[in-house]
Each structure stands twice: as structure tokens, then as C-alpha cells.
Design an enzyme around this catalytic site. Structure first.
Site, mmCIF file in Angstrom:
data_model
loop_
_atom_site.group_PDB
_atom_site.id
_atom_site.type_symbol
_atom_site.label_atom_id
_atom_site.label_comp_id
_atom_site.label_asym_id
_atom_site.label_seq_id
_atom_site.Cartn_x
_atom_site.Cartn_y
_atom_site.Cartn_z
ATOM 1 N N SER A 71 -1.635 4.267 -4.063
ATOM 2 C CA SER A 71 -1.734 2.964 -3.402
ATOM 3 C C SER A 71 -1.583 1.780 -4.338
ATOM 4 O O SER A 71 -1.082 0.741 -3.925
ATOM 5 C CB SER A 71 -3.055 2.869 -2.638
ATOM 6 O OG SER A 71 -4.150 3.057 -3.516
ATOM 7 N N HIS A 101 0.538 5.576 2.403
ATOM 8 C CA HIS A 101 1.670 4.722 2.008
ATOM 9 C C HIS A 101 3.010 5.431 2.118
ATOM 10 O O HIS A 101 3.992 4.991 1.519
ATOM 11 C CB HIS A 101 1.459 4.179 0.594
ATOM 12 C CG HIS A 101 0.245 3.330 0.491
ATOM 13 N ND1 HIS A 101 0.223 2.005 0.899
ATOM 14 C CD2 HIS A 101 -1.010 3.622 0.099
ATOM 15 C CE1 HIS A 101 -0.992 1.522 0.722
ATOM 16 N NE2 HIS A 101 -1.772 2.474 0.245
ATOM 17 N N LYS A 152 -0.907 0.887 8.335
ATOM 18 C CA LYS A 152 0.073 0.339 7.387
ATOM 19 C C LYS A 152 1.453 0.350 8.028
ATOM 20 O O LYS A 152 1.712 -0.484 8.874
ATOM 21 C CB LYS A 152 -0.052 1.083 6.066
ATOM 22 C CG LYS A 152 -1.348 0.640 5.387
ATOM 23 C CD LYS A 152 -1.815 1.463 4.241
ATOM 24 C CE LYS A 152 -3.159 0.899 3.771
ATOM 25 N NZ LYS A 152 -3.956 1.868 3.027
HETATM 26 C C1 PLP Z 1 -5.413 1.998 2.968
HETATM 27 C C2 PLP Z 1 -5.708 3.374 2.535
HETATM 28 C C3 PLP Z 1 -6.644 4.147 3.213
HETATM 29 C C4 PLP Z 1 -7.501 3.583 4.309
HETATM 30 O O1 PLP Z 1 -6.775 3.351 5.453
HETATM 31 P P1 PLP Z 1 -7.292 2.247 6.505
HETATM 32 O O2 PLP Z 1 -6.645 2.640 7.766
HETATM 33 O O3 PLP Z 1 -6.844 0.941 5.968
HETATM 34 O O4 PLP Z 1 -8.774 2.352 6.539
HETATM 35 C C5 PLP Z 1 -6.810 5.461 2.820
HETATM 36 N N1 PLP Z 1 -6.103 5.974 1.801
HETATM 37 C C6 PLP Z 1 -5.206 5.255 1.109
HETATM 38 C C7 PLP Z 1 -4.459 5.882 -0.014
HETATM 39 C C8 PLP Z 1 -4.994 3.923 1.442
HETATM 40 O O5 PLP Z 1 -4.137 3.172 0.741
#
Ligand code: PLP
Length: 385
Positions: free
Chosen positions: A180, A208, A234
Site C-alpha cells: 500500500s 490495491h 478503493k
Molecule cells: C486500505 C487497506 C485496507 C483497508 O481497507 P478499507 O476498506 O479501507 O478498510 C486493508 N489492506 C490494505 C493493504 C489497504 O491498503
């Protein structure tokens, strides 16, 4: 003296270290530009990678379901908050991920927490990459299992950890797919091979990469040890987290994952938006193609500027700065010059590795990227030399 004096002291310390966090308040805007303090800025730090958070089909479907079902689900899934739409979403995800079943949590954070806590406990081990997302680390801590860490993407070291940890009852390896904060990619094939050899579970967090990048395993049996986790928040442009895998695993999580059981279901309209996005992605790869073309163009434009992009292999392109105050100054300069690109500081990243975490999306135009490159060149000249 009050019982809350520690708060003032800690806040002072956070400020002294340049780590105090403030909001930027977005007044309007969707897509590549946002309005903040009455000014238009090009947004280079959004995870809405494919622009699906503002796709007309998603908005239409969400609005219809908002009218039909109201604003909230009213209860947890296992009480009276389970709508047909949730189940439709779960079967769409299973299809998308080519697994038997899936389960949706209110967020990705909760999916990691609940899944890890359900799969391992005392007497077990969770084995993580040093740069795994905080939600994975929090899930591991919450589970009560022993936390073992290997160096970033270092499968040799992971093999040693697996060799040394055979006495544990169960072992769960967890990795980000696309990391991330670094934008590089985990060696999934080798991880899956090690998991199979050492009889360990392997959980891959695709937050991602969902909808943008697939991993293909050459040896199908490796997938038997695998659990796919992802987020709808995302690239999917909505909200929610998911786990996809065998039917038994999903039944088990429905019964054991506390962050699934003891929380209210997603609003049906939110589930509807995710369904619309998955429908779009299963028919149309243009958003993803556009994003990857922008990644390529951005990397070409960045090359002459000489930033260290930390081995980025994806739409996440960190510009390594190191010093926290310098990263903040660069971000502020860019902000003054029409570019929204926030500085990422400890504890989100390790000490001494502050960075500008640049993300490029399907929504950016070449012009946007040209403007970014020229402002970055100015900022570098002014603050770094
Ligand atoms: C953003 C993220 C999460 C959490 O996801 P949300 O839906 O925003 O709570 C989990 N793992 C990774 C690697 C992330 O980047």
C-alpha cells in the site's frame, strides 16, 4: 493535574516531531480534481483508481436502492440486516475472484481483523511481511497468535521462519499483494509454493490490485492453501471489505469472525454501488487499461526528475523523501501550486522513510500528469536542489 494530562503531553510531542495530522477538507469535486479552500487541485493521492466512485451506473443503482431500502440496513447480517443485495454482491465477488464463495465485511480493515482472528489464536503463528498493512498487524495482535515477521518480499527468510516455526499448531502467512505504501508487488507464486510445502495458510490482501491486476498461479494446487481478501473501498469505488475462498471457509467466517457478526450490515445502497462496479469491470477493461497507460506515462515523465520511487511496480508511486519535515514542506508547496499530494509519515511508514505517496488513476489526463511533473521539478529544485 487531571487524568487527561497525558493527552496534552503526547500532542505536544507529536507536534514537535512534525507528525501532527490535520484534515484537508474537500468542498466539492469528484474525479481527478477537488476543491479545497475555494481552489481547484489535481488529486494525486486518491485510491479511487478506476474512477468507479463516480461512475454514472454506480450512482444510479445506488440511488435506486437508497430509495427502495432507505439509508441503513438496520441490524447485523445475522439478525435482520441481511438483504438479497448483500448476497448478490457476495456471489458477484466469488465469480469475479473465481472462488466458490465470498463474505462481505463493512470495511477492509474489519475483514482483515475478523478473518485473522477467526483463523488463528493462541498456540498458532501469523507470519507477516514487514511492510504489511496496519489492519493485518492489528488482526494478528488481536488474534493472540504469535506474530512472526520476515523482511520485505524476502522469501528466503520466510522459508527460514517456516522451518523454525513447525511447532505451532496452525500457521497463517499474510501479505499485501500490491504494497500500500510502496507500490511494489509480493512474489505470490513463491509464497504460495512455500505455503503448500510447509502446510501453512496464505492470505493475500488485494486492496490495491482488485480489478487492476490478477495473480495467476502456475500450479493450481497452490491455490488450495489460499485466502483472497480485498476491499470494495478503493478501485471498486464504494465501501466494504471481502474475503473470497472455499465455501467451508466462508461458512466458518460467517460463524466465527467477530468483526462480521457484531456489526451492522452495509447499507443496501452501498452494496448496490459495489455490484454496479463489479458489473462494469467484468464487461469493460477500459478503466484499467487507461490507468495502466497513465502509470506508464507518469513513470516516463518522472524519470528525468531523479526521484527514488522505491521499486514501484504499480499505480502507487512513492517519491522517497526520508526526512518528515521536508516531505511536509514539499507537500505544502505542491498544495500551493494546485497539486494535492499528501506526505506519508511515521507511523504509517517506518521512521526515516517519509514519502509523497503518489497515485495515478484512470481519471487523470496527460495534461494533469504534465502539470504534476513540472510542479515536482520546481519543488525539487527549491527544496532539495
Ligand atoms: C486500505 C487497506 C485496507 C483497508 O481497507 P478499507 O476498506 O479501507 O478498510 C486493508 N489492506 C490494505 C493493504 C489497504 O491498503
Amino acid at each position: 493535574m487531571t487524568v487527561f494530562d497525558f493527552i496534552r503531553e503526547e500532542l505536544d510531542e507529536i507536534r514537535e516531531l512534525g507528525l501532527f495530522r490535520v484534515f484537508r477538507s474537500i468542498e466539492s469535486g469528484k474525479g481527478a480534481t477537488v476543491r479545497i479552500n475555494g481552489r481547484e487541485l489535481i488529486n494525486f493521492c486518491s485510491n479511487n483508481y478506476l474512477g468507479l466512485a463516480n461512475h454514472p451506473k454506480g450512482q444510479k443503482k445506488a440511488a435506486e436502492m437508497l430509495k427502495k431500502f432507505g439509508t441503513g440496513a438496520g441490524a447485523s447480517r445475522l439478525v435482520s440486516g441481511n438483504f438479497k443485495l448483500h448476497e448478490e454482491l457476495e456471489s458477484k465477488i466469488a465469480k469475479f475472484e473465481k472462488t466458490q464463495a465470498s463474505i462481505v465485511f463493512p470495511t477492509g480493515y474489519m475483514a482483515n481483523l475478523g478473518t485473522i482472528q477467526a483463523l488463528v489464536g493462541e498456540g498458532d503463528a501469523v507470519i507477516v511481511d514487514r511492510l504489511d498493512h496496519a489492519s493485518i498487524i492489528d488482526g494478528a495482535r488481536l488474534s493472540g497468535a504469535k506474530l512472526l515477521v520476515y523482511s520485505h518480499r524476502d522469501t528466503k527468510q520466510l522459508a527460514k521462519v517456516l522451518e523454525r516455526s513447525k511447532a505451532f499448531r496452525r500457521r497463517l502467512i499474510v501479505t499485501d499483494h500490491v504494497f500500500s505504501m510502496d507500490g511494489d508487488i509480493a512474489p505470490i507464486e513463491q509464497l504460495a509454493r512455500l505455503a503448500a510445502r510447509y502446510h501453512a495458510m496464505l492470505m493475500v490482501d488485494t486492496a490495491h490490485s482488485t480489478g487492476m491486476l490478477e495473480f495467476k498461479l502456475r500450479w493450481p494446487r497452490m491455490a488450495e492453501n489460499m485466502i483472497v481478501m480485498g476491499t470494495l473501498s478503493k478501485a471498486i469505488g464504494s465501501l466494504g471489505g471481502f474475503v473470497a475462498g472455499k465455501k467451508g471457509l466462508i461458512d466458518y467466517l460467517r460463524n466465527r469472525a467477530r468483526s462480521f457478526i457484531y456489526t451492522t450490515a452495509l447499507p443496501p445502497s452501498v452494496a448496490a454501488a459495489s455490484i454496479a462496479s463489479l458489473d462494469i469491470l467484468s464487461k469493460d477493461d477500459k478503466p484499467s487499461k487507461r490507468m495502466w497507460a497513465n502509470v506508464k506515462y507518469l513513470k516516463e515523465k518522472l524519470k528525468p526528475l531523479g526521484f527514488n520511487t522505491m521499486g514501484s511496480q504499480s499505480q502507487i508511486v512513492p517519491l522517497f523523501i526520508g526526512d518528515t519535515q521536508l516531505a511536509v514542506r514539499l507537500s505544502a508547496y505542491l498544495f500551493e501550486n494546485g497539486i494535492f499530494l499528501s506526505a506519508i509519515r511515521p507511523p504509517t511508514v517506518p521512521k526515516g522513510t517519509s514519502r509523497l505517496r503518489l497515485t495515478v488513476t484512470a481519471m487523470h489526463s496527460k495534461d494533469d500528469i504534465d502539470v504534476l511533473a513540472s510542479k515536482l521539478a520546481e519543488a525539487k529544485e527549491k527544496f532539495i536542489g
